[in-house]
Design an enzyme around this catalytic site. Sequence first.
Site, PDB file in Angstrom:
ATOM      1  N   THR A  25       0.871  -1.184   0.000  1.00 32.41           N
ATOM      2  CA  THR A  25       0.000   0.000   0.000  1.00 32.41           C
ATOM      3  C   THR A  25       0.902   1.226   0.000  1.00 32.41           C
ATOM      4  O   THR A  25       2.112   1.116   0.184  1.00 32.41           O
ATOM      5  CB  THR A  25      -0.904   0.051   1.252  1.00 32.41           C
ATOM      6  OG1 THR A  25      -0.079   0.263   2.406  1.00 32.41           O
ATOM      7  CG2 THR A  25      -1.701  -1.218   1.429  1.00 32.41           C
ATOM      8  N   VAL A  56       3.116  -1.258   4.670  1.00 37.50           N
ATOM      9  CA  VAL A  56       2.367  -0.049   5.059  1.00 37.50           C
ATOM     10  C   VAL A  56       3.370   1.079   5.260  1.00 37.50           C
ATOM     11  O   VAL A  56       4.356   0.925   5.984  1.00 37.50           O
ATOM     12  CB  VAL A  56       1.575  -0.295   6.365  1.00 37.50           C
ATOM     13  CG1 VAL A  56       0.754   0.944   6.712  1.00 37.50           C
ATOM     14  CG2 VAL A  56       0.670  -1.503   6.231  1.00 37.50           C
ATOM     15  N   ILE A  82       7.162  -2.528   7.296  1.00 34.94           N
ATOM     16  CA  ILE A  82       7.140  -1.067   7.357  1.00 34.94           C
ATOM     17  C   ILE A  82       7.795  -0.485   6.110  1.00 34.94           C
ATOM     18  O   ILE A  82       8.924  -0.821   5.765  1.00 34.94           O
ATOM     19  CB  ILE A  82       7.860  -0.555   8.632  1.00 34.94           C
ATOM     20  CG1 ILE A  82       7.201  -1.151   9.887  1.00 34.94           C
ATOM     21  CG2 ILE A  82       7.856   0.974   8.674  1.00 34.94           C
ATOM     22  CD1 ILE A  82       5.718  -0.846  10.052  1.00 34.94           C
ATOM     23  N   LYS A  83       7.037   0.405   5.459  1.00 36.28           N
ATOM     24  CA  LYS A  83       7.528   1.001   4.219  1.00 36.28           C
ATOM     25  C   LYS A  83       8.065   2.394   4.530  1.00 36.28           C
ATOM     26  O   LYS A  83       7.365   3.223   5.131  1.00 36.28           O
ATOM     27  CB  LYS A  83       6.343   1.087   3.249  1.00 36.28           C
ATOM     28  CG  LYS A  83       6.710   1.032   1.799  1.00 36.28           C
ATOM     29  CD  LYS A  83       5.436   0.842   0.987  1.00 36.28           C
ATOM     30  CE  LYS A  83       5.686   1.037  -0.476  1.00 36.28           C
ATOM     31  NZ  LYS A  83       4.438   1.049  -1.228  1.00 36.28           N
ATOM     32  N   LEU A  84       9.310   2.619   4.129  1.00 41.77           N
ATOM     33  CA  LEU A  84       9.964   3.903   4.404  1.00 41.77           C
ATOM     34  C   LEU A  84      10.445   4.513   3.103  1.00 41.77           C
ATOM     35  O   LEU A  84      10.894   3.789   2.203  1.00 41.77           O
ATOM     36  CB  LEU A  84      11.188   3.675   5.307  1.00 41.77           C
ATOM     37  CG  LEU A  84      10.960   3.066   6.692  1.00 41.77           C
ATOM     38  CD1 LEU A  84      12.305   2.724   7.334  1.00 41.77           C
ATOM     39  CD2 LEU A  84      10.192   4.039   7.583  1.00 41.77           C
TER      40      LEU A  84
END
Length: 212
Positions: A25, A56, A82-84
């Site tokens: 996402t 996310v 975790i998307k960074l």
Amino acid sequence: MEIFLDSADLGEIKECIEFIDGITTNPSLIAKAGFKNKYKDLIGEICSTVKGPVSVEVVAHTHTDMIKEGLALKKIADNIVIKLPLTYEGLIACKELSTKYNIKVNVTLCFSSGQALLAAKAGAYLISPFVGRLDDISHNGLSLIKDICTIYSSYVFNTKVLVASVRSPTHVIEAAKLGAQAITIASKILMQMIAHPLTDSGLATFEKDWNN
Ligand code: E4P
């Protein structure tokens, strides 16, 4: 090759569930799904619908805030990645979340092989190079995938290449030929990959002959 669905739409996710290994996402997709104010509920539901990883993205700007936001998001479900963003702050947060907290990180908005090299060194679980957005500005998105796969295969990195911003089934096939470990696609592209006019006409002929 792992195939992820690039969507925060539960209807679409359920429709594609048999074909996908996980979800990616981003803030635009969450906003498009109409859940911006209740996005944690939406993420919880996506994570319980899909067995595989669900990426996310944080919206914080500093590494300290990104880490806080990442830790809070991770509490929603075990399968959250975790998307960074691939920024100075994002890479620092990636290193800390990966090494100190043992959390899987997807580093996104990658547009160069230098960025991809730094993300791998920061312990990223996934690197997301955006092929379509590079093609949009007359660069060659797939040649970036080729370069990253070559660089990663020369060293002992655990980072998987997750091809993102995919515009066509051709992108999928070319990325697979280059050995990218994963790709994220919209449901439209998945449906385009399934369909073939010769399958449809062949089926119609079989049906007609059978009925006659
Ligand atoms: C990847 O994780 C992104 O969500 C996505 O692939 C962006 O694609 P777009 O360029 O079609 O917005």
